[in-house]
Design an enzyme around this catalytic site. Structure first.
Site, PDB file in Angstrom:
ATOM      1  N   ASP A  42       0.208  -3.792  12.296  1.00 51.37           N
ATOM      2  CA  ASP A  42       0.682  -4.136  10.952  1.00 51.37           C
ATOM      3  C   ASP A  42       0.989  -5.628  10.900  1.00 51.37           C
ATOM      4  O   ASP A  42       1.948  -6.107  11.515  1.00 51.37           O
ATOM      5  CB  ASP A  42       1.944  -3.314  10.625  1.00 51.37           C
ATOM      6  CG  ASP A  42       2.348  -3.477   9.173  1.00 51.37           C
ATOM      7  OD1 ASP A  42       2.541  -4.629   8.740  1.00 51.37           O
ATOM      8  OD2 ASP A  42       2.449  -2.456   8.472  1.00 51.37           O
ATOM      9  N   ASP A  52       4.564  -6.619   9.609  1.00 51.41           N
ATOM     10  CA  ASP A  52       5.619  -6.310  10.582  1.00 51.41           C
ATOM     11  C   ASP A  52       5.558  -7.260  11.778  1.00 51.41           C
ATOM     12  O   ASP A  52       6.587  -7.699  12.291  1.00 51.41           O
ATOM     13  CB  ASP A  52       5.479  -4.863  11.077  1.00 51.41           C
ATOM     14  CG  ASP A  52       5.971  -3.859  10.046  1.00 51.41           C
ATOM     15  OD1 ASP A  52       6.664  -4.277   9.093  1.00 51.41           O
ATOM     16  OD2 ASP A  52       5.659  -2.667  10.198  1.00 51.41           O
ATOM     17  N   ARG A  66       0.852  -1.198   0.000  1.00 48.98           N
ATOM     18  CA  ARG A  66       0.000   0.000   0.000  1.00 48.98           C
ATOM     19  C   ARG A  66       0.876   1.231   0.000  1.00 48.98           C
ATOM     20  O   ARG A  66       1.744   1.367   0.863  1.00 48.98           O
ATOM     21  CB  ARG A  66      -0.856   0.043   1.274  1.00 48.98           C
ATOM     22  CG  ARG A  66      -1.993  -0.880   1.273  1.00 48.98           C
ATOM     23  CD  ARG A  66      -3.049  -0.474   2.266  1.00 48.98           C
ATOM     24  NE  ARG A  66      -2.584  -0.092   3.587  1.00 48.98           N
ATOM     25  CZ  ARG A  66      -3.398   0.292   4.557  1.00 48.98           C
ATOM     26  NH1 ARG A  66      -4.704   0.354   4.327  1.00 48.98           N
ATOM     27  NH2 ARG A  66      -2.941   0.614   5.731  1.00 48.98           N
ATOM     28  N   THR A  68      -1.369   7.444  -0.497  1.00 44.49           N
ATOM     29  CA  THR A  68      -2.664   7.300  -1.181  1.00 44.49           C
ATOM     30  C   THR A  68      -3.468   6.102  -0.669  1.00 44.49           C
ATOM     31  O   THR A  68      -4.661   6.007  -0.918  1.00 44.49           O
ATOM     32  CB  THR A  68      -2.446   7.096  -2.687  1.00 44.49           C
ATOM     33  OG1 THR A  68      -1.735   5.844  -2.856  1.00 44.49           O
ATOM     34  CG2 THR A  68      -1.633   8.221  -3.300  1.00 44.49           C
TER      35      THR A  68
HETATM   36  C1  PRP Z   1      -1.231  -4.890   4.313  1.00 42.75           C
HETATM   37  C2  PRP Z   1      -2.085  -6.148   4.363  1.00 42.75           C
HETATM   38  C3  PRP Z   1      -2.869  -6.064   3.097  1.00 42.75           C
HETATM   39  C4  PRP Z   1      -3.079  -4.582   2.957  1.00 42.75           C
HETATM   40  C5  PRP Z   1      -4.478  -4.290   3.390  1.00 42.75           C
HETATM   41  O1  PRP Z   1      -0.154  -5.056   3.486  1.00 42.75           O
HETATM   42  O2  PRP Z   1      -1.349  -7.322   4.459  1.00 42.75           O
HETATM   43  O3  PRP Z   1      -2.195  -6.585   1.971  1.00 42.75           O
HETATM   44  O4  PRP Z   1      -2.146  -3.932   3.814  1.00 42.75           O
HETATM   45  O5  PRP Z   1      -4.785  -2.974   3.167  1.00 42.75           O
HETATM   46  P1  PRP Z   1      -5.883  -2.532   2.114  1.00 42.75           P
HETATM   47  O6  PRP Z   1      -7.077  -3.387   2.336  1.00 42.75           O
HETATM   48  O7  PRP Z   1      -6.107  -1.081   2.483  1.00 42.75           O
HETATM   49  O8  PRP Z   1      -5.308  -2.669   0.728  1.00 42.75           O
HETATM   50  P2  PRP Z   1       0.971  -3.929   3.300  1.00 42.75           P
HETATM   51  O9  PRP Z   1       0.644  -3.072   2.124  1.00 42.75           O
HETATM   52  O10 PRP Z   1       1.214  -3.230   4.587  1.00 42.75           O
HETATM   53  O11 PRP Z   1       2.232  -4.778   2.877  1.00 42.75           O
HETATM   54  P3  PRP Z   1       3.029  -5.878   3.711  1.00 42.75           P
HETATM   55  O12 PRP Z   1       2.133  -7.077   3.866  1.00 42.75           O
HETATM   56  O13 PRP Z   1       4.202  -6.164   2.834  1.00 42.75           O
HETATM   57  O14 PRP Z   1       3.419  -5.293   5.040  1.00 42.75           O
HETATM   58  N1  URA Z   2      -2.513  -3.511   6.953  1.00 36.87           N
HETATM   59  C1  URA Z   2      -2.199  -4.005   8.171  1.00 36.87           C
HETATM   60  O1  URA Z   2      -1.252  -4.797   8.297  1.00 36.87           O
HETATM   61  N2  URA Z   2      -2.953  -3.627   9.218  1.00 36.87           N
HETATM   62  C2  URA Z   2      -3.987  -2.791   9.100  1.00 36.87           C
HETATM   63  O2  URA Z   2      -4.641  -2.481  10.111  1.00 36.87           O
HETATM   64  C3  URA Z   2      -4.282  -2.271   7.830  1.00 36.87           C
HETATM   65  C4  URA Z   2      -3.541  -2.658   6.773  1.00 36.87           C
END
Ligand code: PRP
Ligand code: URA
Length: 208
Positions: free
Chosen positions: A199, A202, A103, A107
């Site tokens: 997160d 993380d 993400r 944005t």
């Molecule tokens: C997180 C999560 C989803 C996304 C959800 O990933 O694992 O993929 O955010 O958010 P959304 O519904 O608003 O799209 P992130 O982009 O943080 O990447 P990561 O898993 O690599 O930490």
């Molecule tokens: N992605 C995450 O990992 N946690 C949230 O709460 C939203 C997006």
């Protein structure tokens, strides 16, 4: 809204409470993610098509069933990765096709960075795996990729969904069932789910 399935199972709720806890360390977080993914897969696959077969026991022939669809798991990187092992415990021969999305912090729109799907689909049904359905942007983008790939049957299996993300995915793809451990209250100003678990990427990988 139909086609939305928050888990009714007490074990899922119990494990989710442990998962949410800020004191839960990455090792335990990964174990719980895997266990919840397995329980949710059990629920998400209750209606998958089967074929009648006959199986020979040491004593006689017995009627049996075999799962008809060739199933693909599509974890959204990174956080969806932690769900794969749990699903594999129930569907060991499922193929795994990774989709990399992150993400954009400003944005909140998903940015695609990894996709190695072959030209023709190799599976007839996909389970999209991602613990967090926040704005829904990542899930909508992934389902779109799979539809363009030619997969007809798609289900989303997540852990926590925000009402905003559920509505977004359901509005774009009402035919895609959404299986979750819980539906939370709302998103905060940074697009994080409240109360959520923070997160998910993380917390699994010990980053951030
Ligand atoms: C997180 C999560 C989803 C996304 C959800 O990933 O694992 O993929 O955010 O958010 P959304 O519904 O608003 O799209 P992130 O982009 O943080 O990447 P990561 O898993 O690599 O930490
Ligand atoms: N992605 C995450 O990992 N946690 C949230 O709460 C939203 C997006």
């Amino acid at each position: 809204m139909d086609n939305i399935f928050p888990s009714p199972h007490p074990l899922v709720a119990h494990k989710l409470s442990l998962l949410r806890n800020v004191k839960t360390e990455p090792k335990r977080f990964r174990e719980l993610t895997r266990e919840i993914a397995a329980l949710l897969t059990y629920e998400a696959t209750l209606d998958i098509p089967t074929i009648n077969v006959t199986v020979t026991t040491p004593l006689a022939d017995a009627p049996g069933l075999t799962v008809e669809d060739k199933i693909g798991l599509v974890p959204i990187l990174r956080a969806g990765l932690g769900m794969v092992e749990g699903v594999w415990e129930l569907i060991p021969n499922a193929e795994v096709w990774h989709i990399g999305l992150y993400r954009d912090e400003r944005t909140l729109k998903p940015v695609e960075y990894y996709n190695k799907l072959p030209i023709e689909p190799t599976v007839s049904m996909c389970l999209v795996l991602d613990p967090m359905l926040a704005t829904g942007g990542s899930a909508v983008a992934t389902v779109g990729i799979l539809k363009r790939w030619g997969v007809r049957k798609i289900k989303f299996v997540g852990i926590i969904g925000a009402p905003e993300g559920i509505k977004n995915l359901h509005t774009h793809y009402p035919e895609v069932p959404i299986h979750l451990a819980a539906i939370d209250e709302r998103l905060n100003d940074h697009g994080y789910i409240l109360p959520g678990l923070g997160d998910a990427g993380d917390r699994q990988f010990g980053t951030g």
